[in-house]
Write a protein that holds these residues in place. Sequence first.
Motif, PDB file in Angstrom:
ATOM      1  N   ILE A 220     -37.891  23.602  -1.382  1.00  0.00           N
ATOM      2  CA  ILE A 220     -37.683  23.591  -0.215  1.00  0.00           C
ATOM      3  C   ILE A 220     -35.994  23.488   0.651  1.00  0.00           C
ATOM      4  CG2 ILE A 220     -38.254  23.824   1.961  1.00  0.00           C
ATOM      5  CD1 ILE A 220     -41.008  22.820   0.995  1.00  0.00           C
ATOM      6  N   SER A 221     -35.656  22.072   0.946  1.00  0.00           N
ATOM      7  CA  SER A 221     -34.495  21.455   1.886  1.00  0.00           C
ATOM      8  C   SER A 221     -32.870  22.639   1.206  1.00  0.00           C
ATOM      9  CB  SER A 221     -35.127  20.428   1.467  1.00  0.00           C
ATOM     10  OG  SER A 221     -33.030  19.663   2.284  1.00  0.00           O
ATOM     11  N   GLU A 222     -33.012  22.531  -0.423  1.00  0.00           N
ATOM     12  CA  GLU A 222     -31.951  23.201  -0.673  1.00  0.00           C
ATOM     13  C   GLU A 222     -31.646  24.620  -0.182  1.00  0.00           C
ATOM     14  OE1 GLU A 222     -31.592  22.534  -4.892  1.00  0.00           O
ATOM     15  OE2 GLU A 222     -31.424  20.179  -4.831  1.00  0.00           O
ATOM     16  N   PHE A 223     -32.841  25.191  -0.664  1.00  0.00           N
ATOM     17  CA  PHE A 223     -32.740  26.774  -0.398  1.00  0.00           C
ATOM     18  C   PHE A 223     -33.041  27.012   0.843  1.00  0.00           C
ATOM     19  CE2 PHE A 223     -34.879  31.172   0.744  1.00  0.00           C
ATOM     20  CZ  PHE A 223     -34.962  31.860  -0.343  1.00  0.00           C
ATOM     21  N   VAL A 224     -33.456  26.451   1.784  1.00  0.00           N
ATOM     22  CA  VAL A 224     -32.333  26.691   3.340  1.00  0.00           C
ATOM     23  C   VAL A 224     -31.302  26.446   3.475  1.00  0.00           C
ATOM     24  CG1 VAL A 224     -33.345  26.242   5.748  1.00  0.00           C
ATOM     25  CG2 VAL A 224     -35.529  26.241   3.863  1.00  0.00           C
ATOM     26  N   HIS A 225     -31.038  25.171   3.514  1.00  0.00           N
ATOM     27  CA  HIS A 225     -29.835  24.848   3.371  1.00  0.00           C
ATOM     28  C   HIS A 225     -28.649  25.637   3.268  1.00  0.00           C
ATOM     29  CE1 HIS A 225     -32.052  20.943   5.075  1.00  0.00           C
ATOM     30  NE2 HIS A 225     -30.030  20.974   5.800  1.00  0.00           N
ATOM     31  N   GLU A 226     -28.874  25.949   1.763  1.00  0.00           N
ATOM     32  CA  GLU A 226     -28.259  26.606   1.502  1.00  0.00           C
ATOM     33  C   GLU A 226     -27.375  28.297   2.068  1.00  0.00           C
ATOM     34  OE1 GLU A 226     -29.187  27.778  -3.132  1.00  0.00           O
ATOM     35  OE2 GLU A 226     -28.096  25.408  -3.120  1.00  0.00           O
ATOM     36  N   ARG A 227     -28.965  28.659   2.745  1.00  0.00           N
ATOM     37  CA  ARG A 227     -28.739  29.778   3.391  1.00  0.00           C
ATOM     38  C   ARG A 227     -28.227  29.807   4.521  1.00  0.00           C
ATOM     39  NH1 ARG A 227     -30.443  29.685  -1.201  1.00  0.00           N
ATOM     40  NH2 ARG A 227     -30.783  31.069  -2.898  1.00  0.00           N
ATOM     41  N   PHE A 228     -28.620  28.418   5.033  1.00  0.00           N
ATOM     42  CA  PHE A 228     -28.339  28.479   6.681  1.00  0.00           C
ATOM     43  C   PHE A 228     -26.882  28.241   6.594  1.00  0.00           C
ATOM     44  CE2 PHE A 228     -33.181  28.514   8.506  1.00  0.00           C
ATOM     45  CZ  PHE A 228     -33.077  30.304   8.078  1.00  0.00           C
ATOM     46  N   HIS A 229     -26.737  26.795   6.523  1.00  0.00           N
ATOM     47  CA  HIS A 229     -25.563  26.307   6.561  1.00  0.00           C
ATOM     48  C   HIS A 229     -24.336  25.729   5.008  1.00  0.00           C
ATOM     49  CE1 HIS A 229     -27.333  24.175   9.336  1.00  0.00           C
ATOM     50  NE2 HIS A 229     -27.528  23.563   8.868  1.00  0.00           N
ATOM     51  N   GLY A 230     -25.167  27.140   4.143  1.00  0.00           N
ATOM     52  CA  GLY A 230     -24.078  27.552   2.640  1.00  0.00           C
ATOM     53  C   GLY A 230     -23.265  25.843   2.237  1.00  0.00           C
ATOM     54  N   LYS A 231     -24.856  25.492   1.339  1.00  0.00           N
ATOM     55  CA  LYS A 231     -24.364  23.598   1.239  1.00  0.00           C
ATOM     56  C   LYS A 231     -25.959  22.933   0.990  1.00  0.00           C
ATOM     57  CE  LYS A 231     -24.658  21.130   5.132  1.00  0.00           C
ATOM     58  NZ  LYS A 231     -23.965  19.956   6.081  1.00  0.00           N
ATOM     59  N   HIS A 232     -25.642  21.934  -0.286  1.00  0.00           N
ATOM     60  CA  HIS A 232     -26.887  22.046  -0.693  1.00  0.00           C
ATOM     61  C   HIS A 232     -27.010  20.639   0.376  1.00  0.00           C
ATOM     62  CE1 HIS A 232     -27.835  23.431  -3.866  1.00  0.00           C
ATOM     63  NE2 HIS A 232     -26.404  23.455  -4.295  1.00  0.00           N
ATOM     64  N   LYS A 233     -28.542  20.376   0.774  1.00  0.00           N
ATOM     65  CA  LYS A 233     -28.948  18.832   0.638  1.00  0.00           C
ATOM     66  C   LYS A 233     -29.979  18.414   0.661  1.00  0.00           C
ATOM     67  CE  LYS A 233     -30.419  16.907   5.484  1.00  0.00           C
ATOM     68  NZ  LYS A 233     -29.027  16.626   5.525  1.00  0.00           N
ATOM     69  N   LYS A 234     -29.805  16.979  -0.139  1.00  0.00           N
ATOM     70  CA  LYS A 234     -30.928  16.160  -0.813  1.00  0.00           C
ATOM     71  C   LYS A 234     -31.039  15.574   0.587  1.00  0.00           C
ATOM     72  CE  LYS A 234     -29.736  17.461  -4.672  1.00  0.00           C
ATOM     73  NZ  LYS A 234     -30.717  18.174  -5.517  1.00  0.00           N
TER      74      LYS A 234
END
Length: 234
Positions: A220-234
């Motif tokens: 969930i975190s990776e999908f949202v962060h990739e599309r909203f911020h263009g990055k992974h967030k663990k």
Amino acid sequence: MEKVFFTNKKGMKLAGWLHMPKGKGPWPALVKTHGWQGNKDGSSSTALIEPFLDMVYLRFDMHGHGESEGTLENYDAALCVDDVKNAVEFVYGLKEVDKSRVAVTGSSLGGLATTLAAAWSDKVALAVPVCPVSDFTPNHVSDIKYKNLIKLLGQENVYREAEKIKIPVLVIHGDADDVVPIAQSIELIKHIKNGVQHTIRGADHTFSKEKDFKQMIEQISEFVHERFHGKHKK
């Protein structure tokens, strides 16, 4: 963290916890709902607090659950979808929120509501249904009320409505789910133009194994962060 209240179309007061980032917005936002007999303080709702400290995060009780008005006896699956849409409207109306970056996620019955919110709300930019109910046929004998939703849909599944979804969608499901079979999500993803499915091998409906639960939260975190911020967030 602030206790907030808003209403659904029946005028029922719904309760939620609103988490705001430090600093100055506007920020992206995530709305989190829950499954049948769950609430805003459930394990997945609280586990998402830390990964989304950089976003506005609302976790709330659908009608008949937790601190929200209504009873489980009068629970209505169609109104569940309205609950989620109104939660999105509430967040969308906050001055601190970036209107172009509002995501929604929920599991099981909340996953069903997430799917339909993605189809029916133009304020949702991303959606992550988790082990979502997509076909109501097996649930006729349950306590959950589907009659009004079936009337709205004109059929006993969400597949036709899913074809209206234009936003990016990630469907997460465990292949050992004996409550909502993964076959429902395999069919669902065929109807979503911009959708992907992530299967968690050996995971049950509640992701009861720690490694499965952790993977679900990370997805969930990776999908949202990739599309909203263009990055992974663990």
